[in-house]
Structures are given as C-alpha cells and as structure tokens.
Design a protein around this motif. Structure first.
Motif, mmCIF file in Angstrom:
data_model
loop_
_atom_site.group_PDB
_atom_site.id
_atom_site.type_symbol
_atom_site.label_atom_id
_atom_site.label_comp_id
_atom_site.label_asym_id
_atom_site.label_seq_id
_atom_site.Cartn_x
_atom_site.Cartn_y
_atom_site.Cartn_z
ATOM 1 N N GLY A 101 0.518 -1.188 -0.158
ATOM 2 C CA GLY A 101 -0.189 0.112 0.299
ATOM 3 C C GLY A 101 1.006 0.762 0.082
ATOM 4 N N LEU A 102 0.336 2.530 0.011
ATOM 5 C CA LEU A 102 0.959 3.986 0.045
ATOM 6 C C LEU A 102 1.567 3.851 1.703
ATOM 7 C CD1 LEU A 102 -1.455 5.510 -2.099
ATOM 8 C CD2 LEU A 102 0.854 4.603 -2.585
ATOM 9 N N ALA A 103 2.278 4.571 1.530
ATOM 10 C CA ALA A 103 3.567 5.318 3.238
ATOM 11 C C ALA A 103 4.054 6.204 2.814
ATOM 12 C CB ALA A 103 3.686 3.768 3.356
ATOM 13 N N GLY A 104 4.566 6.603 3.641
ATOM 14 C CA GLY A 104 5.894 7.388 3.725
ATOM 15 C C GLY A 104 5.082 8.806 4.063
ATOM 16 N N ALA A 105 5.445 9.908 4.230
ATOM 17 C CA ALA A 105 4.893 11.421 3.918
ATOM 18 C C ALA A 105 3.626 11.521 2.832
ATOM 19 C CB ALA A 105 5.983 12.095 3.934
#
Length: 147
Positions: A101-105
């Motif tokens: 999935g999408l992660a990070g800032a």
C-alpha cells in the motif's frame, strides 16, 4: 458398562481431547512463529537493498521481528482459536509490509506486499492438521487403556 460409566468415560475423553488439542495448537503456534522468522523474514545489513517481492521481508532493525508472537490457544466451548500477531507497540508498519500500500510522508511511496504472516501460516497448515490428528489419536489411546 453402565450408562453412568459410559457418560463418565465420554466426559473424560472430551476433556483429554480438548487438553491435547490446546497443547498441539500451542506447539504449532510456536513452530509457526519460528518458521516465519526463519523462512519469511531475512536479516539484512543496513547497506543492502531490500528483498524484491515476493521474496522474504528484509529485517533491518529487528523491531517487527521481535513482535511476531503466538497467543495461547483457547477453547470457548465451541471453537478452538489461536492468534498469531505482529506489530503494535510502536511498530505499526507490519500491516503495510504484509498487504502492501501507500506509506510515507503524504502517502506517496508505494510499498509492495511482502506477506510474511499469512504465507508463514499457510506453509504450516499441513503440520497443524497432522498435530491435531496425533492429539486425537493420543486421546483415544489414553482412554482405551485407561491411562
């Protein structure tokens, strides 16, 4: 054998079977945790690139690996349950590694799925079937010989 003796024997067998199943499931849970840590996660040095999917999850700090655990098996009168867990306690990235999935800032980094829990459990399901069969056989043998 009188009906009262048969009922006592059936209760004794049921209790022995439940006990054997719980013990077998606890053993399987511990073995599954060991399997996940050895086959589905791999220690990597900080300079090495992460493993590409679908390879094992790279262990960098060891924080996630330290949270992989199996809770004690339980029986609620209807179902036997065992829970395997990972993450929590400030290690909330286990789910993103398992499913991707999408992660990070700003959620701009796409993290590919590197399943470690689900695949580790699936690897060990045949062993659970064998362990439960052995537990049932042992309960039958113990009851037959009155141990």
């Amino acid at each position: 054998m009188t009906p009262a003796e048969a009922a006592r024997r059936a209760r004794r067998y049921r209790l022995r079977l439940i006990s054997n199943f719980l013990r077998a499931m606890d053993g399987w849970g511990g073995g599954t945790v060991a399997h996940i840590l050895s086959a589905r996660m791999q220690r990597k040095g900080a300079a090495e690139p992460p493993n590409p999917p679908p390879g094992p999850l790279a262990i960098r700090s060891g924080q996630l690996a330290r949270t992989v655990r199996a809770d004690r098996a339980r029986y609620d009168g209807r179902l036997f349950r065992i829970t395997l867990r990972a993450g929590g306690d400030g290690v909330d990235y286990g789910r993103i590694h398992e499913f991707g999935g999408l992660a990070g800032a700003g959620h701009r980094s796409l993290i590919p799925a590197r399943p470690y829990m689900g695949t580790g459990v699936n690897d060990r399901l045949p062993e659970l079937n064998k362990d439960l069969s052995r537990a049932a056989d042992q309960a039958r043998r113990d009851e037959k010989f009155g141990v």
